[in-house]
Structure formats: C-alpha cells, structure tokens
Design an enzyme around this catalytic site. Structure first.
Site, mmCIF file in Angstrom:
data_model
loop_
_atom_site.group_PDB
_atom_site.id
_atom_site.type_symbol
_atom_site.label_atom_id
_atom_site.label_comp_id
_atom_site.label_asym_id
_atom_site.label_seq_id
_atom_site.Cartn_x
_atom_site.Cartn_y
_atom_site.Cartn_z
ATOM 1 N N GLY A 56 39.358 30.669 47.043
ATOM 2 C CA GLY A 56 40.612 31.290 46.644
ATOM 3 C C GLY A 56 41.022 32.292 47.708
ATOM 4 O O GLY A 56 40.482 32.294 48.822
ATOM 5 N N LYS A 82 29.381 48.171 41.972
ATOM 6 C CA LYS A 82 30.768 47.712 42.043
ATOM 7 C C LYS A 82 31.490 47.923 40.712
ATOM 8 O O LYS A 82 32.681 48.261 40.680
ATOM 9 C CB LYS A 82 30.801 46.227 42.429
ATOM 10 C CG LYS A 82 32.200 45.605 42.461
ATOM 11 C CD LYS A 82 33.142 46.328 43.419
ATOM 12 C CE LYS A 82 34.356 45.500 43.803
ATOM 13 N NZ LYS A 82 35.104 44.908 42.701
ATOM 14 N N GLU A 101 38.173 53.495 40.139
ATOM 15 C CA GLU A 101 39.468 53.021 40.623
ATOM 16 C C GLU A 101 40.521 53.097 39.524
ATOM 17 O O GLU A 101 41.658 53.525 39.753
ATOM 18 C CB GLU A 101 39.309 51.588 41.118
ATOM 19 C CG GLU A 101 40.549 50.907 41.629
ATOM 20 C CD GLU A 101 40.248 49.456 41.970
ATOM 21 O OE1 GLU A 101 40.749 48.563 41.257
ATOM 22 O OE2 GLU A 101 39.492 49.217 42.928
ATOM 23 N N TYR A 102 40.145 52.692 38.306
ATOM 24 C CA TYR A 102 41.074 52.776 37.176
ATOM 25 C C TYR A 102 41.567 54.208 36.995
ATOM 26 O O TYR A 102 42.755 54.457 36.786
ATOM 27 C CB TYR A 102 40.361 52.343 35.888
ATOM 28 C CG TYR A 102 40.360 50.872 35.586
ATOM 29 C CD1 TYR A 102 40.186 49.925 36.585
ATOM 30 C CD2 TYR A 102 40.500 50.413 34.278
ATOM 31 C CE1 TYR A 102 40.148 48.577 36.300
ATOM 32 C CE2 TYR A 102 40.468 49.066 33.976
ATOM 33 C CZ TYR A 102 40.285 48.149 34.996
ATOM 34 O OH TYR A 102 40.253 46.819 34.690
#
Length: 306
Positions: free
Chosen positions: A9, A174, A181-182
């Site tokens: 992807g 991670k 990050e949120y």
C-alpha cells in the site's frame, strides 16, 4: 541484500522504494496486482505472484517484512508463512499490531525457530523522503539481522531507529506514541478553534500558525503541517467534521486503565474523536430533552440550528 515485502500500500510501497534506493533488492507481493505493478514501475521492486514465489528467491537468513492491517490479516499471513520458512529466517511486522498479539506471535514463531520483530513505524507519507522513525522489539540476534534495513529506512543510519526491547516492546512504544499524538493534535485543534472563534480580532490563522513555527514553545512537525494546510484553505470548507480513530489510540487508553495510570489528556482526545463520529447525536438530543424537562429550556428542531 535481498528481502521479501508483503503489503505494498502507500506505506509499504514507499518503504520498499526507500529500501531499493538504498541498494536492497525487494521482492514484493500485494493482493492488488495494480499496486504491485505501480511499485515495479516506480521503484524497481521485483514482482512476485505469491509470498511463496517471493521467498523462493531469497537466501538464508531470509527476511520477510510485512506491512499489513492489524488483526486477522496479519495473523493469517504469519500462519501462511510458517511452512515456507526455516529456522533462522525472520518475519518483521511493521504494521500497527496490538503488542499483546506481537508477544504471542513471537512466542509462536520462536517455537518454530523463526525470528520475529515488531517494528512500530512512524513517518506517514513523508517517510519516503525524510525517513521513518522505527521502534523495534526483538531478540538481539534478530535485531542484528534486520539492522541493515533499519539503517536505510531511518532518517540516518545512526538515528531515527532503536531496538527498544524484547518482542512486543516495539509495538507498545508505537502505541503510546500514537496516544501522545492524539493529545497533541487535540490541543492544537482546540487552541486554533478558540482563535477562529474570536471574530472581533479577525485573526489570520494561517499567519499565526506560521508565526508559531519560529522559536515558539509549541513548534512541532504537527504545527508545520497544520500551518501549511491553512495557507491553502483557512476556512476548511471542503472538510467534514469527522475524525477517525486508529486501534492504537484505543489500546493506549485501555493500557492506562489496566496500569491504573491517569492519562486524562490521551483518553479525552480519543473520546473527542468518538464524538465527531456520532452522526446520530443521540446523546446531545437527550441532553436537550433533560434541559427542557427540568428547566423548560426550548428544544430546537433539526431545521432550527444556525
């Protein structure tokens, strides 16, 4: 060096491209022939019609790097790889798997003599040019086998990657990274919403976010990306107020509960994403109903909201 990469992807394809640029021969497989052919043309990936065909082209110790969705897709692929591999070969899971699953899979593969690495991977669409931040969990011998690839994928050979602990540690680190990050994203969004709402000052958010990038305490890559986006469309007219959440944000909140660690910012940031996904707005309708019931406050109909 020659490896197999399964899952081409956008993320996997870009990582394969960076490896090819670094001198690694990448034998690629993807369930989509169109995706596979794209990276054959653009990156020089060697096409393979199946994982078995790809693995047959490698020399021991063989490395199979997977960039697949978490859950059953990754689980099924690992099970399908086991009969194709031998003792000393290595499987790397670079997707966003739950660290509990990684621990279980590592133990399963160890019983077959196959090495396993869980590689928490951050960098998004910018990783191809800037390099990826790689947080990996593995036994020391497995980490040594995969290290040449990590040095190519990272921003520099000596930084941007780390063997953070045993199997499971990479995906755990991670997971927490994504929880943080949120929270950072939510703080920026709330602050900029306050600025945007102060209509009497007619504040230029594109200019202000660009200003904050220079020497301020809140400067960050997230701020850089936000400032660049606001330069194009400060009104955000073409964007729906819907924010998806990844599994890792949920897993971080669950981990905080299990450890008994207070993580209100990370948890609330996740809850705010849930709120954006509530198309029915049933809870808000109930609040309006209760206000009317105890205080006689007016209830607005669907067409009365301005």
């Amino acid at each position: 060096m020659k490896i197999c990469m399964i899952g081409l992807g956008k993320m996997g394809g870009n990582m394969a491209t960076r490896l090819c640029r670094g001198g690694v021969e990448v034998v690629g497989y993807d369930h989509s022939p169109e995706a596979l052919n794209q990276w054959v043309r653009e990156a020089g990936v060697i096409a393979s019609g199946s994982p078995a065909m790809a693995i047959s082209q490698l020399e021991a110790p063989r490395i199979v790097w997977m960039m697949l969705p978490s859950g059953s897709v990754t689980e099924d692929q690992i099970e399908a790889l086991i009969p194709l591999l031998e003792a000393g070969d290595v499987i790397v899971d670079g997707g966003n798997s739950n660290y509990h699953d990684s621990q279980r899979r590592g133990a399963r593969l160890a019983g077959e003599g196959i090495g396993f690495m869980d590689a928490g991977t951050s960098g998004g669409i910018w990783g191809l040019e800037n390099g990826y931040c790689l947080m990996v969990g593995a036994e020391p011998g497995v980490a040594a086998v995969v290290e040449p690839l990590l040095r190519i994928l990272a921003p520099a050979p000596d930084r941007g990657w780390a063997h953070v602990g045993p199997v499971g540690a990479g995906h755990f680190v991670k997971m927490v990274h994504n929880g943080i990050e949120y929270g950072m994203m939510q703080a920026l969004a709330e602050g900029l919403t306050l600025l945007e709402g102060k209509q009497e000052f007619a504040l230029d958010l594109a200019r202000i976010t660009a200003l904050w990038r220079e020497g301020s305490v809140v400067r960050s890559w997230l701020l850089d990306l936000t400032a660049q986006a606001l330069q194009s469309d400060a009104r955000l007219g073409g964007i729906a107020p819907y924010v998806a959440d990844s599994g890792e944000g949920r897993w971080t909140a669950i981990e905080a509960i299990e450890q008994g660690v207070a993580a209100p910012v990370l948890s609330l940031a996740l809850q705010m994403r849930f709120q954006s996904q509530d198309e029915r707005g049933y809870g808000f309708k109930l609040l309006s109903l209760m206000r009317n019931a105890f205080g006689g406050h007016a209830i607005k109909g669907p067409n009365e909201i301005t």
